[in-house]
Design a protein around this motif. Structure first.
Motif, PDB file in Angstrom:
ATOM      1  N   PRO A   1       0.804  -1.233   0.000  1.00 45.14           N
ATOM      2  CA  PRO A   1       0.000   0.000   0.000  1.00 45.14           C
ATOM      3  C   PRO A   1       0.833   1.278   0.000  1.00 45.14           C
ATOM      4  CG  PRO A   1      -0.886  -1.579   1.564  1.00 45.14           C
ATOM      5  CD  PRO A   1       0.425  -2.133   1.095  1.00 45.14           C
TER       6      PRO A   1
ATOM      7  N   GLU B   1       2.314   1.737  -3.451  1.00 42.93           N
ATOM      8  CA  GLU B   1       1.267   2.179  -4.366  1.00 42.93           C
ATOM      9  C   GLU B   1       0.927   3.656  -4.111  1.00 42.93           C
ATOM     10  OE1 GLU B   1      -0.109   0.869  -6.953  1.00 42.93           O
ATOM     11  OE2 GLU B   1       0.815  -1.119  -6.833  1.00 42.93           O
ATOM     12  N   PHE B   2       0.978   4.072  -2.850  1.00 42.93           N
ATOM     13  CA  PHE B   2       0.756   5.485  -2.560  1.00 42.93           C
ATOM     14  C   PHE B   2       1.891   6.322  -3.137  1.00 42.93           C
ATOM     15  CE2 PHE B   2       1.236   9.222   0.229  1.00 42.93           C
ATOM     16  CZ  PHE B   2       0.026   9.833  -0.037  1.00 42.93           C
TER      17      PHE B   2
ATOM     18  N   ILE C   1       1.036   6.937  -6.632  1.00 44.25           N
ATOM     19  CA  ILE C   1       0.005   7.980  -6.746  1.00 44.25           C
ATOM     20  C   ILE C   1       0.638   9.361  -6.633  1.00 44.25           C
ATOM     21  CG2 ILE C   1      -1.971   8.996  -5.539  1.00 44.25           C
ATOM     22  CD1 ILE C   1      -2.813   6.100  -4.835  1.00 44.25           C
TER      23      ILE C   1
ATOM     24  N   ASN D   1      -5.807   4.083   4.184  1.00 44.60           N
ATOM     25  CA  ASN D   1      -6.123   3.245   3.031  1.00 44.60           C
ATOM     26  C   ASN D   1      -7.580   2.798   3.087  1.00 44.60           C
ATOM     27  OD1 ASN D   1      -6.020   1.649   0.762  1.00 44.60           O
ATOM     28  ND2 ASN D   1      -4.954  -0.053   1.760  1.00 44.60           N
TER      29      ASN D   1
ATOM     30  N   GLY E   1      -7.825   5.716  -0.112  1.00 43.45           N
ATOM     31  CA  GLY E   1      -7.895   4.357  -0.625  1.00 43.45           C
ATOM     32  C   GLY E   1      -8.997   4.220  -1.673  1.00 43.45           C
TER      33      GLY E   1
ATOM     34  N   VAL F   1      -5.885   1.707  -1.928  1.00 41.40           N
ATOM     35  CA  VAL F   1      -4.514   1.693  -2.442  1.00 41.40           C
ATOM     36  C   VAL F   1      -4.115   0.227  -2.503  1.00 41.40           C
ATOM     37  CG1 VAL F   1      -2.173   2.547  -2.151  1.00 41.40           C
ATOM     38  CG2 VAL F   1      -4.089   3.892  -1.314  1.00 41.40           C
TER      39      VAL F   1
ATOM     40  N   TRP G   1     -11.542   6.970  -6.830  1.00 41.74           N
ATOM     41  CA  TRP G   1     -10.397   7.612  -7.456  1.00 41.74           C
ATOM     42  C   TRP G   1     -10.714   8.223  -8.817  1.00 41.74           C
ATOM     43  CZ3 TRP G   1      -6.043   9.593  -5.877  1.00 41.74           C
ATOM     44  CH2 TRP G   1      -5.510   9.159  -4.659  1.00 41.74           C
TER      45      TRP G   1
END
Length: 464
Positions: free
Chosen positions: A20, A23-24, A27, A215, A242, A244, A446
């Motif tokens: 996570p 993945e953040f 982003i 998340n 999230g 995420v 998102w």
């Protein structure tokens, strides 16, 4: 803006928090930020941690990675008998000088984002060097509300006995449905331990962060989000960014070909995450129960520590004699070493239910795929997640006959599987409609105008 704003993301040692947070980081990069990921000294992490990091470094070439130096020579690791959480906190503190020196070496840092358990070191260091320090909370807002409330809750009970003595008596926290006291994290059930003191210290310091990135998304946990944003509550800003979750793997795992050959919603996916295991005796009862149920299974089998070594498929030897032969064609057992792509499995049309330990990553992935859950919590906040899945979201059932630390018999495994796979049409329709709503909300979070996209923009705007 002439120069991109820089975010430093400090990873913890937990693999379940790693994906996570990475993945953040992706982003943030896609949002136009410069991102540096700070990772612990390699001696503090497992090979799987480093393998995952390398995979993301390859996928995100603009991501900068900085490894912290080894702890100072006078640092003495705690003995193996000390609880792993306390040893992890001590190891993280030993890296604080290296993190401080690194932050001071950079021309500018607009925000530091640390793993949720690094508040004692990383966020303290950020405050020392004048950088806003945020936490990345890898589980849900309901759990965050409980963690933030536990120090005060426990202090008011001083002298009133241990939480473990309450058993299943209900306890309440803002925005969270009442839950049995036994479902709180193990660390706070007994006040007479070093783990109790260390955990409450971490929870108590979370409120000092500049903000907490979570998340989750607002539609999933609206009551808990509203409670944390109550102006009468001293809580830092909460940004729900999230889900995420990991992206789909480029390589197609062989288990997906097996799923291709199964009928729609006919398979139960059984996986207890990247680190949770059950006893040898429990594996035997699970196997017997799955066999009795007559349903199809994709079972990710992870051997208990020290019980299977050598060949990658040694875990298969832990199954009852003849199990694989008797269930051939309807049960596929995959050893955990082969890295089953959970997101793709959950999204597959043949997957009809998910028997899970209720880790938050797994919960979010199941919700996003629209798959009902059989809840079998094992450690940490998973018992609280189970309550939320079953009682609040109403998208799962709990495994029958299970108490913390107990043994679930084959008959209960069989009955629980039948409960969710052979559900009455009216009950199935209700749970499918609820899952469809959640799946749609997950996808919308998102998108343009979505709540998580807006929360991330708000976080970025705070850097100006």
């Amino acid at each position: 803006m002439s120069t991109a704003r820089r975010v430093v993301i400090v990873l913890g040692q937990s693999k379940s928090h790693l994906i996570p947070m990475l993945e953040f980081a992706a982003i943030c990069l896609h949002g136009g930020l410069e991102v540096t990921v700070v990772v612990p000294d390699p001696t503090l992490t497992a090979p799987a941690f480093r393998s995952t990091l390398c995979r993301y470094a390859s996928r995100l070439p603009s991501l900068s990675i900085h490894s912290l130096p080894p702890p100072p020579s006078d640092h003495q690791p705690l003995e193996a008998a000390v609880h792993p959480f306390i040893r992890m906190l001590a190891a993280t503190r030993s890296q604080a000088p290296g993190l401080r020196d690194f932050l001071l070496s950079l021309p500018a840092v607009h925000a530091l984002v640390a793993d949720m358990l690094d508040v004692v070191s990383a966020v303290d260091v950020a405050a020392e060097v004048g950088v806003p320090g945020y936490l990345f909370f890898s589980t849900g807002v309901a759990t965050l509300s409980v963690f933030l409330g536990l120090p005060s809750f426990c202090s008011t009970r001083s002298g009133a006995g241990e939480l473990k003595d309450l058993g299943d008596a209900p306890v309440s926290f803002p925005g969270v449905p009442p839950m049995p006291a036994s479902h709180l994290v193990d660390a706070v059930l007994d006040s007479g331990t070093d783990l109790y003191a260390a955990s409450l210290d971490v929870f108590g310091r979370m409120a000092a962060a500049s903000g907490i990135l979570v998340n989750t998304f607002e539609a999933l946990e609206s009551l808990a989000v509203a409670a944390l944003r109550d102006p009468d509550r001293a809580t830092p800003p909460v940004y729900c960014v999230g889900p995420v979750a990991a992206e789909a793997e480029e390589r197609r795992h062989p288990c997906l070909r097996w799923l291709d050959a199964q009928t729609k919603r006919s398979v139960v996916f059984l996986c207890f995450g990247s680190r949770c295991t059950v006893s040898l005796e429990q594996i035997g009862e699970m196997a017997e129960g799955l066999e009795r149920s007559g349903h199809r299974f994709l079972w990710v089998l992870r051997a208990p520590p020290g019980s299977a070594a050598g060949e990658p498929d040694a875990a298969l030897s832990l199954l009852p004699e003849g199990f694989l032969a008797r269930t051939a064609g309807r049960v596929l057992v995959v050893t955990a070493s082969s890295l089953v792509p959970q997101v793709e499995v959950l999204r597959h049309a043949s997957t009809g239910a998910f028997l899970s330990h209720c880790g938050w990553n797994s919960t979010m992935e199941a919700v996003g795929a629209g798959v009902p859950m059989v809840c079998w919590p094992l450690v940490a906040e998973q018992w609280m997640n189970k309550m939320y899945i079953v009682e609040e979201l109403k998208v799962g059932v709990e495994v029958r006959g299970y108490k913390r630390g107990g043994l679930v018999m084959a008959a209960d495994v069989d009955a629980t599987v039948r409960q969710i796979m052979d559900m009455e049409p009216e009950c199935r329709r209700a749970i499918e409609e609820r899952l469809a709503e959640l799946k749609e909300s997950t996808a919308a979070a998102w998108k343009e105008g979505g709540s998580s996209r807006a929360a991330f923009a708000e976080f970025v705007n705070q850097m100006e």
